[in-house]
Design a protein around this motif. Structure first.
Motif, PDB file in Angstrom:
ATOM      1  N   UNK A 328      44.713  37.829  32.030  1.00 25.93           N
ATOM      2  CA  UNK A 328      43.756  38.135  33.150  1.00 25.93           C
ATOM      3  C   UNK A 328      42.516  37.791  33.028  1.00 25.93           C
ATOM      4  N   UNK A 329      42.130  37.488  31.856  1.00 26.27           N
ATOM      5  CA  UNK A 329      40.719  36.805  31.574  1.00 26.27           C
ATOM      6  C   UNK A 329      40.515  35.524  32.357  1.00 26.27           C
ATOM      7  N   UNK A 330      41.548  34.952  32.698  1.00 26.00           N
ATOM      8  CA  UNK A 330      41.180  33.679  33.447  1.00 26.00           C
ATOM      9  C   UNK A 330      41.443  34.115  34.963  1.00 26.00           C
ATOM     10  N   UNK A 331      41.388  35.216  35.359  1.00 29.42           N
ATOM     11  CA  UNK A 331      41.363  35.685  36.845  1.00 29.42           C
ATOM     12  C   UNK A 331      39.811  36.096  37.114  1.00 29.42           C
ATOM     13  N   UNK A 332      39.698  36.185  38.410  1.00 27.38           N
ATOM     14  CA  UNK A 332      38.311  36.526  38.997  1.00 27.38           C
ATOM     15  C   UNK A 332      38.351  38.188  38.953  1.00 27.38           C
ATOM     16  N   UNK A 333      39.390  38.979  38.583  1.00 29.92           N
ATOM     17  CA  UNK A 333      39.183  40.355  38.869  1.00 29.92           C
ATOM     18  C   UNK A 333      39.828  40.917  40.081  1.00 29.92           C
ATOM     19  N   UNK A 334      39.445  42.118  40.307  1.00 31.50           N
ATOM     20  CA  UNK A 334      39.941  42.783  41.650  1.00 31.50           C
ATOM     21  C   UNK A 334      38.661  42.914  42.736  1.00 31.50           C
ATOM     22  N   UNK A 335      39.107  43.085  44.066  1.00 29.78           N
ATOM     23  CA  UNK A 335      38.374  43.269  45.092  1.00 29.78           C
ATOM     24  C   UNK A 335      37.427  44.470  44.611  1.00 29.78           C
ATOM     25  N   UNK A 336      36.234  44.491  45.047  1.00 26.97           N
ATOM     26  CA  UNK A 336      35.433  45.779  44.839  1.00 26.97           C
ATOM     27  C   UNK A 336      35.469  46.728  46.038  1.00 26.97           C
TER      28      UNK A 336
END
Length: 511
Positions: A328-336
């Motif tokens: 998941x470090x390669x993801x942009x994360x979750x929507x705020x």
């Protein structure tokens, strides 16, 4: 909310605490508020009214902090210009926006005569540097001393707050219109999603304040109270010294800056234990660099923000994910919490997790539109969604992965470069028959601008000559760092250049 509100709050909570530090200047909230009210009066005296744009061509400083607030104080919009652009690009943005008043500091004072020649509508230039005001400009400090404080108009809502010029796929910059509501919505959503600043903390502002990410970092600390330390330019030694001297707690960096810090020989001799949060973004970051950075700054939590000028922060990857590591470090994360993000198919329908489509978003954080470009605005804002031009996918837990750029944008050292703009510059050289510009992985810059060039029969030119030619037309950082000469470019049946084939070839040409 109106964007000057944090200054009033600081006057209530800590009027005599240090609010800004720049070189040997330290100012309290009380001093900043007084100067902002006087500068607002001065701007009104120069004819600036509601909805006018005020240009800012400066390096980071405490005076930039005051200028943003004074501009908003009277209902005008701040137009911070990319300090790395050429005079031609800056002149275009000033003319396109109808900017009549421009603030410049010592670093850019020499450009004033050329900008005046390019911009017939530019009537007033205010010099906000430390040296004497050049001929034909007004002194920033003189204006403040000669002006009386005026009341805050408390403008907010959908009023235009920022006009941020970003590269255009046509080769011309586009002015992104950001409202008070839009900036606040983006900022508060990201602050709820991740701890990017501390209440009463010390934020080091080193990313240029013509970037939306830098504006968000600066303004977040203003909202939370505390101290803002300004560095005019990023140099690893200066950064480390500022962290040590001012006990900096928070900062935002692009991956290139992170790498330069990790490689600096004096790092081990400097106390950086005060750093609690390092936010990064603006370019691709390798797993190896992230691991090295977390080892280098073991006391700091890392957070990532993903977004664009048109949207502010869309998704965040918090310190918890960084601590766990993994894919998941390669993801942009979750929507705020303040935004809605979806991956849409060509027909506008939502795609299920795992399927790749265009990343789109809607909510108060989305830009008002592109300045003076209704057709481009209509292409970006469709059926209530802002189309980012990025391709991505969600996983089952709502983590977003950016897999490609639909628009051929290259992010090098935290700066956006559009391939069409570079191609237009290269194509103007008499020896160039055709060319394609792509981004290729680069250990230092995240990506580098790489040109694949076909020469005209019987003509010769070196890579360095092409670089110099490009730099005469566009900013230096946009010029190709590497050039590859080929006999022909791969094309589709329709005659379109297949950049995917060029990317898959993984060019090995060196800068």
């Amino acid at each position: 909310m109106y964007l000057t509100q944090p200054l009033h709050r600081a006057l209530q909570h800590a009027p005599d605490a240090p609010m800004t530090v720049c070189g040997d200047r330290t100012k309290s909230a009380r001093q900043v508020a007084d100067r902002v009210a006087r500068l607002a009066c001065a701007l009104k005296g120069l004819g600036v009214t509601e909805r006018d744009r005020v240009g800012m061509l400066t390096l980071n400083s405490d005076r930039v902090n005051e200028s943003f607030l004074a501009i908003w104080w009277i209902g005008a919009a701040a137009n911070p210009l990319n300090a790395r652009w050429s005079a031609a690009e800056i002149g275009y943005a000033l003319t396109d926006s109808g900017t009549e008043v421009l603030l410049v500091d010592d670093a850019f004072a020499a450009l004033v005569p050329e900008l005046r020649a390019r911009c017939a509508g530019l009537r007033t230039v205010v010099h906000c540097g430390d040296g004497p005001a050049p001929e034909g400009t007004l002194g920033y400090e003189d204006l403040i001393r000669a002006s009386e404080p005026v009341p805050d108009g408390r403008y907010g809502g959908d009023a235009l707050a920022l006009l941020l010029y970003t590269g255009g796929t046509t080769g011309l910059p586009k002015g992104v219109m950001v409202s008070h509501r839009g900036l606040c919505s983006s900022l508060f959503g990201s602050m709820l999603a991740m701890r990017s600043v501390d209440r009463g903390g010390v934020t080091l502002v080193t990313v240029p304040l013509f970037h939306i990410a830098a504006v968000c970092s600066w303004y977040a600390q203003l909202v939370m109270g505390g101290t803002l330390v300004f560095l005019p330019v990023f140099r690893p030694a200066d950064f480390l010294d500022a962290v040590r001297r001012h006990r900096v707690t928070n900062c935002i960096l692009v991956p290139t800056m992170v790498q330069m810090l990790c490689e600096h020989p004096a790092l081990g001799d400097v106390d950086v234990s005060s750093l609690r949060t390092i936010t990064y973004g603006g370019a691709a970051s390798s797993d190896a660099l992230l691991r090295r950075a977390m080892e280098t700054f073991p006391g700091a939590g890392f957070t990532q923000g993903y977004g664009m000028t048109e949207t502010g922060v869309l998704c965040t990857l918090g310190r918890e994910e960084h601590a766990r590591g993994g894919p998941r470090l390669r993801s942009a994360g979750r929507a705020t919490p303040s935004v809605e993000v979806a991956v849409l198919g060509p027909d506008g329908s939502r795609l299920p997790p795992g399927e790749v489509g265009e990343i789109c978003t809607r909510g108060d954080h989305v830009m008002l539109g592109y300045w003076g470009k209704p057709e481009e605005t209509a292409r970006a804002l469709r059926a209530g969604w802002m189309h980012t031009g990025d391709a991505g996918r969600f996983d089952e837990d709502g983590y977003l992965y950016v897999v490609d750029r639909i628009k051929d944008m290259i992010v090098t050292g935290g700066e956006n470069v559009y391939s069409a703009e570079v191609e237009n510059a290269l194509a103007a050289h008499p020896a160039v028959a055709s060319c394609a510009v792509i981004g290729v992985p680069d250990d230092r810059w995240g990506e580098r601008v790489h040109a694949v060039v076909v020469l005209r029969p019987g003509r010769t030119v070196t890579a360095e000559e092409l670089r110099a030619h490009a730099k005469s037309l566009i900013a230096g950082y946009k010029a190709p760092r590497s050039v590859e000469f080929v006999d022909a470019l791969p094309t589709s049946a329709a005659g379109k250049i297949l950049k995917r084939v060029l990317r898959d070839a993984r060019p090995t040409a060196t800068p």
